[in-house]
Design an enzyme around this catalytic site. Structure first.
Site, PDB file in Angstrom:
ATOM      1  N   PRO A 128       0.718  -1.232   0.142  1.00 46.52           N
ATOM      2  CA  PRO A 128      -0.041   0.138   0.094  1.00 46.52           C
ATOM      3  C   PRO A 128       0.825   1.203   0.015  1.00 46.52           C
ATOM      4  CG  PRO A 128      -0.826  -1.607   1.557  1.00 46.52           C
ATOM      5  CD  PRO A 128       0.388  -2.109   0.998  1.00 46.52           C
ATOM      6  N   TYR A 129       2.082   1.415   0.848  1.00 49.38           N
ATOM      7  CA  TYR A 129       2.788   2.408   0.603  1.00 49.38           C
ATOM      8  C   TYR A 129       3.485   2.736  -0.876  1.00 49.38           C
ATOM      9  CZ  TYR A 129       7.196   4.899   1.579  1.00 49.38           C
ATOM     10  OH  TYR A 129       8.392   6.074   1.553  1.00 49.38           O
TER      11      TYR A 129
END
Length: 214
Positions: A128-129
């Site tokens: 997600p980052y």
């Protein structure tokens, strides 16, 4: 050049502010979320402004008013959930890009992550980052801003060496945060880095020389 640092309370941001404060060519304004953070910088003689990446584009544009460049070093941090990654690393970055355009600020430096441009090389534990960084970078590249995207490797707190390796497709490596801050400073008015995106790790070239090679 007057530089707004977004993410002034982060480790790279703190180092960059001290470099800009000592610079003969630039001045700095630190954007922070909390009054106590602003008070701490004001005691150091650093101009500050209160604004929040979860606030409005208008509020960020107002914070940037009168600046010539924005450096986005903000991040939600490893201890927050995916919701904060979305709100800070993606939407906060996008809001800041929109704010720069609204405030008429042309120069924008983004601190991303090594290989954020290449989905096949994202770390599986923090997808997600990486997705947030990937799409924030893509939006910046499609903007009219004079951008530079630095994608540093694993960040270290050891002293910098002043020497790095910069290239468009480095698959792994690490770099002291101090050297990232120096690279930002060097890139600010280096036209060779304009509209360029590249990975950055520790290496053998002086920072100013390494940036000429990307």
């Amino acid at each position: 050049m007057k530089v707004l640092v977004v993410g002034s309370n982060g480790q790279i941001g703190q180092r960059l502010i001290q470099l800009l404060k000592a610079s003969q060519e630039h001045t700095v304004r630190a954007m922070v979320r909390k009054k106590e953070q602003a008070d701490a910088y004001e005691k150091q003689g650093v101009e500050t402004v209160l604004a929040d990446l979860e606030g409005t584009v208008d509020s960020i544009a107002a914070a940037a008013e009168g600046c010539d460049a924005i450096v986005f070093t903000a991040g939600s941090g490893g201890k927050t959930g995916h919701d904060k990654t979305l709100l800070i690393d993606l939407d906060g970055a996008v809001k800041t890009i929109e704010a720069a355009e609204k405030a008429g600020i042309g120069r924008f430096i983004m601190i991303s992550a090594i290989q954020a441009n290449n989905r096949e090389n994202w770390h599986t534990e923090i997808v997600p980052y990486y997705a947030a960084k990937h799409y924030a970078d893509r939006l910046l590249e499609s903007s009219k801003l004079t951008y530079t995207i630095l994608r540093p490797g694993i960040l270290l707190n050891e002293p910098g060496t002043g020497k790095v390796f910069a290239a468009e497709n480095i698959t792994s490596g690490s770099i002291p945060r101090e050297d990232v801050a120096h690279a930002i400073l060097a890139a600010l008015d280096d036209k060779h880095t304009y509209k360029r995106a590249f990975d950055l790790i520790a290496g053998d070239d002086l920072i100013v020389d390494a940036l000429k090679k990307v």
